[in-house]
Design a protein around this motif. Structure first.
Motif, PDB file in Angstrom:
ATOM      1  N   UNK A 261       0.830  -1.498  -0.222  1.00  0.00           N
ATOM      2  CA  UNK A 261       0.231   0.342   0.030  1.00  0.00           C
ATOM      3  C   UNK A 261       0.804   1.525  -0.498  1.00  0.00           C
ATOM      4  N   UNK A 262       2.376   1.335   0.628  1.00  0.00           N
ATOM      5  CA  UNK A 262       2.480   2.125   1.456  1.00  0.00           C
ATOM      6  C   UNK A 262       3.527   2.825  -0.336  1.00  0.00           C
ATOM      7  N   UNK A 263       3.535   1.853  -1.507  1.00  0.00           N
ATOM      8  CA  UNK A 263       4.264   2.521  -2.138  1.00  0.00           C
ATOM      9  C   UNK A 263       3.551   2.808  -3.481  1.00  0.00           C
ATOM     10  N   UNK A 264       1.889   2.378  -3.693  1.00  0.00           N
ATOM     11  CA  UNK A 264       0.817   2.467  -4.381  1.00  0.00           C
ATOM     12  C   UNK A 264       0.267   4.189  -4.348  1.00  0.00           C
ATOM     13  N   UNK A 265       0.523   3.862  -2.236  1.00  0.00           N
ATOM     14  CA  UNK A 265      -0.326   5.178  -2.097  1.00  0.00           C
ATOM     15  C   UNK A 265       0.647   6.805  -2.274  1.00  0.00           C
ATOM     16  N   UNK A 266       1.577   6.139  -1.711  1.00  0.00           N
ATOM     17  CA  UNK A 266       3.304   7.543  -2.804  1.00  0.00           C
ATOM     18  C   UNK A 266       3.109   7.923  -4.159  1.00  0.00           C
ATOM     19  N   UNK A 267       2.256   7.277  -4.914  1.00  0.00           N
ATOM     20  CA  UNK A 267       1.745   7.406  -6.725  1.00  0.00           C
ATOM     21  C   UNK A 267       0.560   7.726  -6.510  1.00  0.00           C
ATOM     22  N   UNK A 268      -0.074   8.165  -5.569  1.00  0.00           N
ATOM     23  CA  UNK A 268      -1.208   8.520  -5.965  1.00  0.00           C
ATOM     24  C   UNK A 268      -2.858   7.575  -5.535  1.00  0.00           C
ATOM     25  N   UNK A 269      -1.873   6.486  -5.338  1.00  0.00           N
ATOM     26  CA  UNK A 269      -3.365   5.858  -5.144  1.00  0.00           C
ATOM     27  C   UNK A 269      -4.253   5.575  -3.789  1.00  0.00           C
ATOM     28  N   UNK A 270      -5.599   5.603  -4.244  1.00  0.00           N
ATOM     29  CA  UNK A 270      -6.203   5.366  -2.633  1.00  0.00           C
ATOM     30  C   UNK A 270      -7.207   4.240  -2.409  1.00  0.00           C
ATOM     31  N   UNK A 271      -7.025   3.578  -1.085  1.00  0.00           N
ATOM     32  CA  UNK A 271      -7.891   2.394  -1.450  1.00  0.00           C
ATOM     33  C   UNK A 271      -9.233   2.620  -0.866  1.00  0.00           C
TER      34      UNK A 271
END
Length: 288
Positions: A261-271
């Motif tokens: 999740x950290x890898x994707x949140x840092x690229x503008x994704x939300x869960x």
């Protein structure tokens, strides 16, 4: 399969098995190693790891990592020169995930009414629908379809093709899958034909293949692989999705959720959602 092929089995409590699995994932020597983790005896908290090394280096590394975990009992058994995967699947029951009913040839008479039947033959590919990660992806897809439609879908690491085929059978105009394993691509194409699904499969590593890039941006990307490649592909998956597009990520343990999740949140994704099945997690995320 050579006469020296082995299966490594480790049994122990859940905490020990999950810790060992995290150790396997962190070992660069084992980046491409194949293993599974599942609950064998719920009443006695017995979990099991099955590993299938393909080289002597993998065999040594797997044995060392598993044996070093306190609480696990490790055994090594010879793997017979037979279609052991097909034989083991012949005894597995069909799987229901939302509206989807995934079955093999041995269960073709059990399809319930009103289900979307997916006949999946594994051969040497991963993804029959029985694994917790595949079930999680199908359930996530089923639930997303209640609110919206996805015109273009990409399946990274397609295996048997079950996810791309499910997308094609439920309204995706374009469903394209990729896999680094050539036999898996062949099996996925055969499964698509069995199911009358207009799903296409490409032998490719990553998302750089011309046939993958030419159809971008996608409305939804499946990536049911492993935690390390999920992290490594975060930027590429973002680039393949349109703004507001959704990714369904799986192949990771619950203990690996935070890292992925950290890898994707840092690229503008939300869960949007988590789905847990046994020790495995499926993450539904959206590009902002």
């Amino acid at each position: 399969m050579s006469e020296d092929a082995v299966q490594i089995i480790a049994r122990g409590p859940r905490a020990a098995a999950e810790s060992a699995a995290a150790s396997l994932d962190a070992d660069p020597v084992l980046e491409g190693a194949t293993y599974s983790i599942l609950e064998e005896d719920e009443d006695h908290d017995v979990w099991r790891i099955d590993a299938f090394p393909t080289t002597s280096e993998e065999t040594d590394a797997l044995k060392a990592r598993l044996a070093a975990q306190p609480g696990l009992v490790v055994t090594v058994e010879p793997l017979a020169d037979a279609d052991w995967l097909a034989m083991s699947l012949s005894g597995l029951p069909p799987v229901r995930a939302g509206r989807f009913f995934v079955y093999g040839a041995h269960d073709r008479g059990q399809v319930p009414p009103n289900a979307i039947a997916l006949r999946i033959e594994a051969g040497a590919a991963f993804g029959t629908g029985h694994h917790g990660t595949t079930v999680g992806c199908l359930q996530a897809w089923n639930d997303l379809l209640k609110a919206r439609r996805f015109d273009k879908v990409l399946d990274v690491g397609a295996g048997t093709g079950v996810l791309a085929i499910a997308a094609a059978r439920t309204g995706a105009r374009l469903a394209r899958g990729t896999d680094i394993d050539a036999p898996s691509v062949r099996i996925a194409r055969e499964n698509a034909a069995l199911n009358g699904a207009r799903a296409e499969f490409v032998h490719a590593s990553g998302l750089g293949h011309q046939r993958v890039r030419s159809a971008a941006p996608y409305d939804l990307v499946f990536a049911n692989i492993l935690a390390p490649p999920l992290v490594a592909l975060a930027q590429d998956i973002r680039g393949a999705l349109r703004p507001g597009g959704v990714a369904i990520l799986s192949g990771l343990l619950r203990t690996q959720e935070r890292r992925v999740l950290a890898a994707y949140r840092s690229r503008g994704f939300r869960l949007l959602r988590r789905i847990h099945r046994d020790a495995w997690a499926t993450l539904v995320i959206q590009r902002s």
